[in-house]
Design a protein around this motif. Structure first.
Motif, mmCIF file in Angstrom:
data_model
loop_
_atom_site.group_PDB
_atom_site.id
_atom_site.type_symbol
_atom_site.label_atom_id
_atom_site.label_comp_id
_atom_site.label_asym_id
_atom_site.label_seq_id
_atom_site.Cartn_x
_atom_site.Cartn_y
_atom_site.Cartn_z
ATOM 1 N N ASP A 17 -8.249 6.005 6.997
ATOM 2 C CA ASP A 17 -9.033 7.265 6.652
ATOM 3 C C ASP A 17 -8.516 7.496 5.333
ATOM 4 O O ASP A 17 -7.784 6.920 4.605
ATOM 5 C CB ASP A 17 -8.523 8.528 7.746
ATOM 6 N N ARG A 18 -9.120 8.618 4.850
ATOM 7 C CA ARG A 18 -8.966 9.204 3.220
ATOM 8 C C ARG A 18 -7.527 9.510 3.034
ATOM 9 O O ARG A 18 -7.225 9.202 1.846
ATOM 10 C CB ARG A 18 -9.944 10.272 3.018
ATOM 11 N N ARG A 19 -6.993 10.255 3.794
ATOM 12 C CA ARG A 19 -5.525 10.630 3.613
ATOM 13 C C ARG A 19 -4.831 9.289 3.500
ATOM 14 O O ARG A 19 -3.984 9.296 2.481
ATOM 15 C CB ARG A 19 -5.091 11.344 4.889
ATOM 16 N N GLN A 20 -5.031 8.294 4.306
ATOM 17 C CA GLN A 20 -4.107 7.171 4.227
ATOM 18 C C GLN A 20 -4.419 6.447 2.669
ATOM 19 O O GLN A 20 -3.456 5.939 2.059
ATOM 20 C CB GLN A 20 -4.358 6.249 5.294
ATOM 21 N N LEU A 21 -5.664 6.270 2.342
ATOM 22 C CA LEU A 21 -6.201 5.745 1.108
ATOM 23 C C LEU A 21 -5.556 6.308 0.235
ATOM 24 O O LEU A 21 -5.074 5.656 -0.900
ATOM 25 C CB LEU A 21 -7.748 5.833 1.168
ATOM 26 N N VAL A 22 -5.659 7.717 0.215
ATOM 27 C CA VAL A 22 -5.010 8.400 -1.070
ATOM 28 C C VAL A 22 -3.654 8.291 -1.313
ATOM 29 O O VAL A 22 -3.146 8.172 -2.339
ATOM 30 C CB VAL A 22 -5.249 10.062 -0.826
ATOM 31 N N ALA A 23 -3.042 8.256 -0.136
ATOM 32 C CA ALA A 23 -1.392 8.216 -0.189
ATOM 33 C C ALA A 23 -1.043 6.726 -0.717
ATOM 34 O O ALA A 23 -0.364 6.279 -1.700
ATOM 35 C CB ALA A 23 -0.724 8.056 1.310
ATOM 36 N N LEU A 24 -1.933 5.711 -0.487
ATOM 37 C CA LEU A 24 -1.660 4.224 -0.733
ATOM 38 C C LEU A 24 -1.769 4.356 -2.312
ATOM 39 O O LEU A 24 -1.224 3.724 -3.176
ATOM 40 C CB LEU A 24 -2.621 3.041 -0.052
ATOM 41 N N CYS A 25 -3.031 4.808 -2.873
ATOM 42 C CA CYS A 25 -3.404 4.941 -4.260
ATOM 43 C C CYS A 25 -2.113 5.643 -4.863
ATOM 44 O O CYS A 25 -1.978 5.255 -6.140
ATOM 45 C CB CYS A 25 -4.798 5.637 -4.324
ATOM 46 N N SER A 31 -5.618 5.908 -9.363
ATOM 47 C CA SER A 31 -6.247 7.369 -9.267
ATOM 48 C C SER A 31 -6.859 7.543 -7.848
ATOM 49 O O SER A 31 -7.308 6.556 -7.356
ATOM 50 C CB SER A 31 -7.466 7.362 -10.305
ATOM 51 N N THR A 32 -6.717 8.781 -7.346
ATOM 52 C CA THR A 32 -7.103 9.240 -6.324
ATOM 53 C C THR A 32 -8.522 9.892 -6.142
ATOM 54 O O THR A 32 -8.911 10.186 -5.254
ATOM 55 C CB THR A 32 -6.181 10.075 -5.541
ATOM 56 N N ILE A 33 -9.440 9.809 -7.407
ATOM 57 C CA ILE A 33 -10.759 10.606 -7.421
ATOM 58 C C ILE A 33 -11.542 9.641 -7.270
ATOM 59 O O ILE A 33 -11.629 8.470 -7.653
ATOM 60 C CB ILE A 33 -10.522 10.932 -9.074
ATOM 61 N N GLY A 34 -12.611 9.848 -6.342
ATOM 62 C CA GLY A 34 -13.639 9.307 -5.853
ATOM 63 C C GLY A 34 -13.922 9.278 -4.222
ATOM 64 O O GLY A 34 -12.928 9.437 -3.790
ATOM 65 N N ARG A 40 -10.980 2.363 -1.488
ATOM 66 C CA ARG A 40 -11.005 1.088 -1.000
ATOM 67 C C ARG A 40 -10.901 -0.156 -2.016
ATOM 68 O O ARG A 40 -10.241 -1.100 -2.203
ATOM 69 C CB ARG A 40 -11.918 0.815 0.142
ATOM 70 N N PHE A 41 -12.057 -0.101 -2.799
ATOM 71 C CA PHE A 41 -12.309 -1.172 -3.848
ATOM 72 C C PHE A 41 -11.164 -1.301 -4.809
ATOM 73 O O PHE A 41 -10.837 -2.483 -5.074
ATOM 74 C CB PHE A 41 -13.771 -0.805 -4.533
ATOM 75 N N THR A 42 -10.843 -0.069 -5.242
ATOM 76 C CA THR A 42 -9.806 -0.130 -6.328
ATOM 77 C C THR A 42 -8.279 -0.751 -5.675
ATOM 78 O O THR A 42 -7.619 -1.324 -6.230
ATOM 79 C CB THR A 42 -9.616 1.170 -6.742
ATOM 80 N N LEU A 43 -8.083 -0.288 -4.681
ATOM 81 C CA LEU A 43 -6.832 -0.692 -3.641
ATOM 82 C C LEU A 43 -7.036 -2.158 -3.629
ATOM 83 O O LEU A 43 -6.355 -3.165 -3.650
ATOM 84 C CB LEU A 43 -6.708 -0.177 -2.392
ATOM 85 N N HIS A 44 -8.356 -2.872 -3.129
ATOM 86 C CA HIS A 44 -8.552 -4.100 -3.074
ATOM 87 C C HIS A 44 -8.167 -4.957 -4.163
ATOM 88 O O HIS A 44 -7.566 -5.866 -4.257
ATOM 89 C CB HIS A 44 -9.971 -4.418 -2.586
ATOM 90 N N MET A 45 -8.662 -4.380 -5.316
ATOM 91 C CA MET A 45 -8.528 -5.115 -6.614
ATOM 92 C C MET A 45 -6.934 -5.113 -7.168
ATOM 93 O O MET A 45 -6.519 -5.979 -7.461
ATOM 94 C CB MET A 45 -9.349 -4.620 -7.843
ATOM 95 N N LYS A 46 -6.269 -4.182 -6.634
ATOM 96 C CA LYS A 46 -5.134 -3.780 -6.877
ATOM 97 C C LYS A 46 -4.200 -4.953 -6.260
ATOM 98 O O LYS A 46 -3.264 -5.528 -6.818
ATOM 99 C CB LYS A 46 -4.293 -2.649 -6.833
ATOM 100 N N LEU A 47 -4.321 -5.132 -4.908
ATOM 101 C CA LEU A 47 -3.786 -5.840 -4.124
ATOM 102 C C LEU A 47 -4.178 -7.477 -4.688
ATOM 103 O O LEU A 47 -3.304 -8.427 -4.388
ATOM 104 C CB LEU A 47 -4.379 -5.924 -2.803
ATOM 105 N N ARG A 48 -5.198 -7.755 -4.923
ATOM 106 C CA ARG A 48 -5.834 -9.228 -5.579
ATOM 107 C C ARG A 48 -4.657 -9.441 -6.531
ATOM 108 O O ARG A 48 -4.462 -10.669 -6.932
ATOM 109 C CB ARG A 48 -7.247 -9.077 -5.833
ATOM 110 N N LYS A 49 -4.624 -8.248 -7.691
ATOM 111 C CA LYS A 49 -3.765 -8.615 -8.720
ATOM 112 C C LYS A 49 -2.345 -8.715 -8.283
ATOM 113 O O LYS A 49 -1.746 -9.673 -8.990
ATOM 114 C CB LYS A 49 -3.845 -7.259 -9.656
#
Length: 83
Positions: A17-25, A31-34, A40-49
């Motif tokens: 959920d959003r709260r968990q996504l923000v915490a991971l970011c 950035s937690t804006i958006g 999810r996309f930015t987290l996915h890209m970070k995890l790939r990196k």
């Protein structure tokens, strides 16, 4: 050092959920804006990196990292890097 392996199995970015996504970011310095899909996309890209970085570290050997490189790798993964 397979950080991205934590996100396999039942824990996937699609199920958070959003709260968990923000915490991971925040943990990973993203950035937690958006909207949720963007987080999810930015987290996915970070995890790939991080996964690619894990492979490089594994190939080179963790013992070949200097202190600054090791601290940087820890910070990128949301771990304490002092000491």
């Amino acid at each position: 050092m397979k950080f991205s392996a934590l996100f396999e199995n039942k824990l996937t970015l699609d199920n958070l959920d959003r709260r968990q996504l923000v915490a991971l970011c925040k943990l990973l310095g993203i950035s937690t804006i958006g909207p949720d899909y963007y987080l999810r996309f930015t987290l996915h890209m970070k995890l790939r990196k991080l996964e690619a970085d894990d492979k490089l570290i594994e190939d080179e050997g963790i013992e070949n990292l200097d202190v600054d490189e090791l601290q940087s790798a820890c910070r990128e993964r949301g771990m304490r890097s002092l000491g």
